[in-house]
Write an enzyme that holds these catalytic residues in place. Sequence first.
Site, PDB file in Angstrom:
ATOM      1  N   ASP A 217       0.829  -1.207   0.000  1.00 45.12           N
ATOM      2  CA  ASP A 217       0.000   0.000   0.000  1.00 45.12           C
ATOM      3  C   ASP A 217       0.862   1.256   0.000  1.00 45.12           C
ATOM      4  OD1 ASP A 217       0.915  -0.388   2.587  1.00 45.12           O
ATOM      5  OD2 ASP A 217      -1.063  -0.687   3.464  1.00 45.12           O
TER       6      ASP A 217
ATOM      7  N   ASN B  99      -8.225  -0.838  13.424  1.00 44.93           N
ATOM      8  CA  ASN B  99      -9.641  -1.099  13.103  1.00 44.93           C
ATOM      9  C   ASN B  99      -9.808  -2.379  12.280  1.00 44.93           C
ATOM     10  OD1 ASN B  99      -8.566  -0.309  10.709  1.00 44.93           O
ATOM     11  ND2 ASN B  99      -9.985   1.371  10.316  1.00 44.93           N
TER      12      ASN B  99
ATOM     13  N   HIS C 113      -7.973  -3.268   9.680  1.00 44.60           N
ATOM     14  CA  HIS C 113      -7.620  -3.221   8.258  1.00 44.60           C
ATOM     15  C   HIS C 113      -6.369  -4.041   7.966  1.00 44.60           C
ATOM     16  CE1 HIS C 113      -5.197   0.665   9.100  1.00 44.60           C
ATOM     17  NE2 HIS C 113      -4.329  -0.181   8.615  1.00 44.60           N
TER      18      HIS C 113
ATOM     19  N   GLU D 292      -9.907  -0.935   4.352  1.00 47.02           N
ATOM     20  CA  GLU D 292     -10.593  -0.443   5.546  1.00 47.02           C
ATOM     21  C   GLU D 292     -11.891  -1.225   5.801  1.00 47.02           C
ATOM     22  OE1 GLU D 292      -9.150   1.483   7.560  1.00 47.02           O
ATOM     23  OE2 GLU D 292      -8.598   3.438   6.744  1.00 47.02           O
TER      24      GLU D 292
HETATM   25  C1  GLP Z   1      -0.958   0.966   8.114  1.00 44.33           C
HETATM   26  C2  GLP Z   1      -0.596   0.202   6.864  1.00 44.33           C
HETATM   27  C3  GLP Z   1      -0.757  -1.270   7.053  1.00 44.33           C
HETATM   28  C4  GLP Z   1      -0.100  -1.688   8.351  1.00 44.33           C
HETATM   29  C5  GLP Z   1      -0.839  -1.056   9.490  1.00 44.33           C
HETATM   30  C6  GLP Z   1      -0.303  -1.424  10.858  1.00 44.33           C
HETATM   31  O1  GLP Z   1      -2.232   1.458   8.068  1.00 44.33           O
HETATM   32  N1  GLP Z   1      -1.380   0.627   5.747  1.00 44.33           N
HETATM   33  O2  GLP Z   1      -0.214  -1.942   5.937  1.00 44.33           O
HETATM   34  O3  GLP Z   1      -0.115  -3.083   8.460  1.00 44.33           O
HETATM   35  O4  GLP Z   1      -0.796   0.336   9.351  1.00 44.33           O
HETATM   36  O5  GLP Z   1       0.787  -0.627  11.186  1.00 44.33           O
HETATM   37  P1  GLP Z   1       1.729  -0.888  12.416  1.00 44.33           P
HETATM   38  O6  GLP Z   1       2.520  -2.082  12.102  1.00 44.33           O
HETATM   39  O7  GLP Z   1       2.590   0.330  12.483  1.00 44.33           O
HETATM   40  O8  GLP Z   1       0.883  -1.044  13.614  1.00 44.33           O
END
Ligand code: GLP
Length: 241
Positions: free
Chosen positions: A67, A136, A138, A143
């Site tokens: 992403d 949330n 995702h 989302e």
């Molecule tokens: C973001 C990214 C995701 C990631 C998520 C969790 O929103 N788009 O790909 O997995 O956050 O992030 P973190 O690992 O910093 O908790």
Amino acid sequence: MRVIDAATPRAFACAAADFIGDRLRDKPQSVLALPTGDTPRDLYSELAARSRMGAVSFDRAKIFNLDEYCGLPAWDEHSYAAFMQRHLVAPLGLSEAQVRLLQGDAADMDAECRAFDAALSAAGGIDLCVLGLGVNGHVAFNEPGSPWDSTTHVVHLSRATRAAQEQQARERWGIPACGVTMGIKTLLESRHILLLIAGSGKESARAALYAGAADRGWPVTSLIAHPRITVIDSCGSAARR
Ligand code: GLP
């Protein structure tokens, strides 16, 4: 769904690095879809260390990211492309030909999504998709409420996601309203999925996953149906009761 409990950050990074190493040993030319975020940071350091020691080789692997923020060029320090460059591409010494990152600043985002999907297909599809988990529920930037039959597409980022990202950055930098992400259909077409669960505020998302029922309000539950999904969970088995 196989769940590996990792009691410490070190055990977490090593279990994930072991899993990726095993896949690369089985198929050195693996196509890997890889995440950004705090969750995989130690994993990427571990992979770089193992690569320097010759314990794992990425020489024939192909890397895609999951992403990106819309509107950010790769050189912007907040872009996911910059994160991948810093934490993965440079430390592993990957060549340009081995890496395809989403271009958040493409003039025509629909064309970029189609080109990204075409590059994935041309590479033979994803052998291993490594995912983090959003507060949330995702996965990548899919989302809550996202369609589960989607390929790469542009999404509106929820308030919860933007707040979590801002908190993580420890600064206000004007997080873009939209992101671009591999779709859930693409994630589910991967031959293997490795879901990494770490970080605070994810209790409800984790509970939805372990409840075991598909729920469109919690995108992570789309993964339950995958035949080869492994979860590495930093919270231990108590969190699943
Ligand atoms: C973001 C990214 C995701 C990631 C998520 C969790 O929103 N788009 O790909 O997995 O956050 O992030 P973190 O690992 O910093 O908790």
